[in-house]
Design an enzyme around this catalytic site. Sequence first.
Site, PDB file in Angstrom:
ATOM      1  N   HIS A 172       9.410  87.083  28.413  1.00 15.11           N
ATOM      2  CA  HIS A 172       7.853  87.627  28.403  1.00 15.11           C
ATOM      3  C   HIS A 172       7.457  87.827  29.801  1.00 15.11           C
ATOM      4  CE1 HIS A 172       7.383  87.958  24.051  1.00 15.11           C
ATOM      5  NE2 HIS A 172       7.728  86.566  24.127  1.00 15.11           N
ATOM      6  N   CYS A 240       7.942  93.079  30.185  1.00 16.02           N
ATOM      7  CA  CYS A 240       6.826  93.938  29.822  1.00 16.02           C
ATOM      8  C   CYS A 240       6.050  94.179  31.087  1.00 16.02           C
ATOM      9  CB  CYS A 240       6.188  93.820  28.600  1.00 16.02           C
ATOM     10  SG  CYS A 240       7.037  93.622  27.042  1.00 16.02           S
TER      11      CYS A 240
END
Length: 281
Positions: A172, A240
């Site tokens: 993440h 991301c």
Amino acid sequence: MKNKKNISWILGIVTIAFFLGALYFFLAPKPLSHMKMADVANNYQIDKISIKEIEKNKKKRNNISLDAEEVGTKVADKEEVSNFPSDDNKEIPTATNTGITFDWDSVRPISPDTISQAKSDDLPVVGGIAIPELGVNLPIFKGVSNSNLTYGAGTMNENQEMGEGNYGLASHHVFSMAGASELLFSPLDRASKGQNIYLTDKGKVYVYEIDNIEEVTPYGSHVMDAPKRGEKPKVTLVTCTDIYGANRRIVQGSLVEVFDWSGASKQIKDYFKKSYNAFQL
């Protein structure tokens, strides 16, 4: 008059206490979530995991777990559940659900809620990743379950091997949380060509030099292509670019050196001992 002053003073204290309590109520979940992430990640750092445990986890398959010593040579590592003999064959143990998954559709954005729900015991650690210049030291887990990506990096393909082909890792990029820029793969924002990425499974240490950084759409699967003939094995790190997951930041490195863990210098082993910073503001 004195009583009125006392009452005003008490009301002031109560108001301040109420305000601080409300502030804590709204802000505390994020620092507390960060502390949980740090505590679990530190427990799975490579220097705290035995090579025996790593090798056992490597053998685990997608939602299947077999103890090779129990199964013996009758069951190949890559057999599917449907190929296992029936339960009445006492020589073969029943497969158990490992929680290992490579289903990207099941991955949820990280938040205090997902962190509180994430599993923290018996995670399938298979190695460690360190990027000293970015302050990164994370466990590598098998698969991309929400729990794996909450506490470290997850392998993107079931049969990938360090030092071979294109070794993909995902984690993440954290936003709106205390110390977010230092969490998980958030430091990849600061990656630059020439920096080294270290991977280890406590058998070998694999050193990659960053030579490509790019941003792609979620459909940019070309970044996971195998190296072309004559090219070196590589590592691909994926995270991301924003809270909505609109695009992906890709950091790739080519393999430049491999050596035994037992012969690694103290400096390199220390890269894999760096504690996850438990609280930053």
